[in-house]
Design a protein around this motif. Structure first.
Motif, short mmCIF file in Angstrom:
data_model
loop_
_atom_site.label_atom_id
_atom_site.label_comp_id
_atom_site.label_asym_id
_atom_site.label_seq_id
_atom_site.Cartn_x
_atom_site.Cartn_y
_atom_site.Cartn_z
N ALA A 97 0.66 -1.21 -0.30
CA ALA A 97 -0.30 0.08 -0.05
C ALA A 97 1.14 1.48 0.02
CB ALA A 97 -0.51 -0.39 1.02
N LEU A 98 2.04 1.06 0.49
CA LEU A 98 2.62 2.13 0.63
C LEU A 98 3.46 3.02 -0.87
CD1 LEU A 98 4.21 2.65 4.22
CD2 LEU A 98 2.11 3.97 3.26
N SER A 99 4.19 1.73 -1.26
CA SER A 99 4.64 2.10 -2.16
C SER A 99 3.52 2.44 -3.52
CB SER A 99 5.01 0.10 -2.61
OG SER A 99 6.23 -0.39 -2.33
N GLN A 100 2.46 1.81 -3.51
CA GLN A 100 1.16 2.58 -4.29
C GLN A 100 1.84 4.33 -3.68
OE1 GLN A 100 -2.41 0.25 -4.03
NE2 GLN A 100 -2.94 1.32 -6.15
N ALA A 101 1.01 4.34 -2.81
CA ALA A 101 0.78 5.65 -2.16
C ALA A 101 1.89 6.53 -3.19
CB ALA A 101 1.04 5.74 -1.02
N LEU A 102 3.76 6.04 -2.09
CA LEU A 102 4.93 6.65 -3.14
C LEU A 102 4.74 7.01 -4.74
CD1 LEU A 102 7.70 7.90 -2.51
CD2 LEU A 102 7.93 5.65 -3.27
N ALA A 103 4.31 6.11 -5.52
CA ALA A 103 4.07 6.19 -6.73
C ALA A 103 3.38 7.53 -7.17
CB ALA A 103 3.83 4.25 -7.08
N PHE A 104 1.93 6.75 -6.67
CA PHE A 104 0.74 7.91 -6.84
C PHE A 104 1.26 9.46 -6.62
CE2 PHE A 104 -3.59 10.27 -6.32
CZ PHE A 104 -3.48 10.14 -6.76
N HIS A 105 1.54 9.72 -4.98
CA HIS A 105 1.96 11.01 -5.13
C HIS A 105 3.17 11.84 -5.74
CE1 HIS A 105 -1.38 11.66 -2.16
NE2 HIS A 105 -1.07 10.43 -2.01
N GLY A 106 3.81 10.64 -6.16
CA GLY A 106 5.21 10.68 -6.64
C GLY A 106 5.29 11.57 -7.66
N SER A 107 5.02 10.65 -8.47
CA SER A 107 4.49 10.82 -9.66
C SER A 107 3.01 12.03 -9.67
CB SER A 107 3.56 9.69 -10.59
OG SER A 107 4.61 8.77 -10.94
N GLY A 108 2.55 12.14 -8.91
CA GLY A 108 1.31 13.57 -8.97
C GLY A 108 2.36 14.69 -8.69
#
Ligand code: MN3
Length: 237
Positions: A97-108
């Motif tokens: 879940a944290l990897s997904q959050a990192l990718a979502f907010h990092g790419s954003g």
């Protein structure tokens, strides 16, 4: 997604540093991370909020930057704080879940930073090297912008149109990004990759992927990873 305050961020960092004494090597990693890079910050717009009107009106630009982009920055820092805490406590159950959050907010954060920076109150011309690359590969700037507009218009659902540099072939690509993460942070340069398609391990490990991963971690060419890291630093200097 609800994101934590800056104070909560520091609380996580502090908590994992305090726990380092009893948690062993992984906690030492988190202690180092707690003293690591400063949190991400929201860059100022490079122009006034009304500078792009009427193409983009002042209210739209202000909300997009001050609320949406700021939310990605908060979310990115929160994900990094939670990852640091998870390393400190050894809580690997939260990593997906944290990897997904990192990718979502990092790419954003990355994509909005590029988006606002690649707009200007007045259109400007490409540099000579970029013009040569565009003419060489697309025939003309008009041909490129026609393809870019068509690609951007037909992104399925939410996403982005993108002109990108592909460094192996040293070519320009027009790409579509659906959503904006797909577990990657756009613009991040790969330094080390581990193949987990079954063809990479199945004959020996069958379904024991974690055994394969544990084993392969003892065979990483870290000097080569370090060389790529140096090259990436120079590329992005
Ligand atoms: Mn946006």
């Amino acid at each position: 997604m609800e994101t934590p305050s800056r104070r909560e961020m520091f609380k996580w960092a502090g908590a994992s540093a305090a726990g380092a004494a009893v948690l062993g090597p992984s906690a030492q990693v988190s202690r180092a991370a707690a003293a690591g890079p400063a949190p991400y910050t929201l860059p100022d717009l490079p122009y006034a909020c009304n500078a792009l009107a009427p193409v983009i009106d002042e209210r739209t630009l202000r909300i997009h930057h001050d609320r949406h982009h700021a939310g990605y920055v908060r979310g990115l820092n929160a994900a990094l704080g939670r990852l640091n805490a998870a390393r400190g406590s050894g809580d690997m159950a939260s990593i997906q879940a944290l990897s997904q959050a990192l990718a979502f907010h990092g790419s954003g954060h990355v994509l909005h930073t590029l988006y606002f920076a690649n707009l200007s109150p007045r259109a400007t011309q490409p540099t000579a090297p970029l013009t040569r690359a565009i003419v060489g590969q697309f025939g003309s700037l008009r041909s490129l912008t026609t393809q870019l507009a068509a690609a951007t218009a037909t992104v399925a659902g939410s996403g982005w149109g993108m002109l990108a540099f592909e460094p192996i072939g040293r070519r320009l690509f027009v790409l579509q990004i659906e959503k904006h993460e797909n577990q990657m942070v756009c613009g991040a340069i790969p330094l080390l990759v581990i193949d987990v398609w079954e063809h990479a391990y199945y004959l020996h490990y069958q379904n024991r992927r974690t055994d394969y991963i544990k084993a392969i971690m003892t065979r990483i060419h870290w000097a080569e990873v370090g060389r790529r890291f140096g090259a990436a630093l120079r590329l992005c200097a």
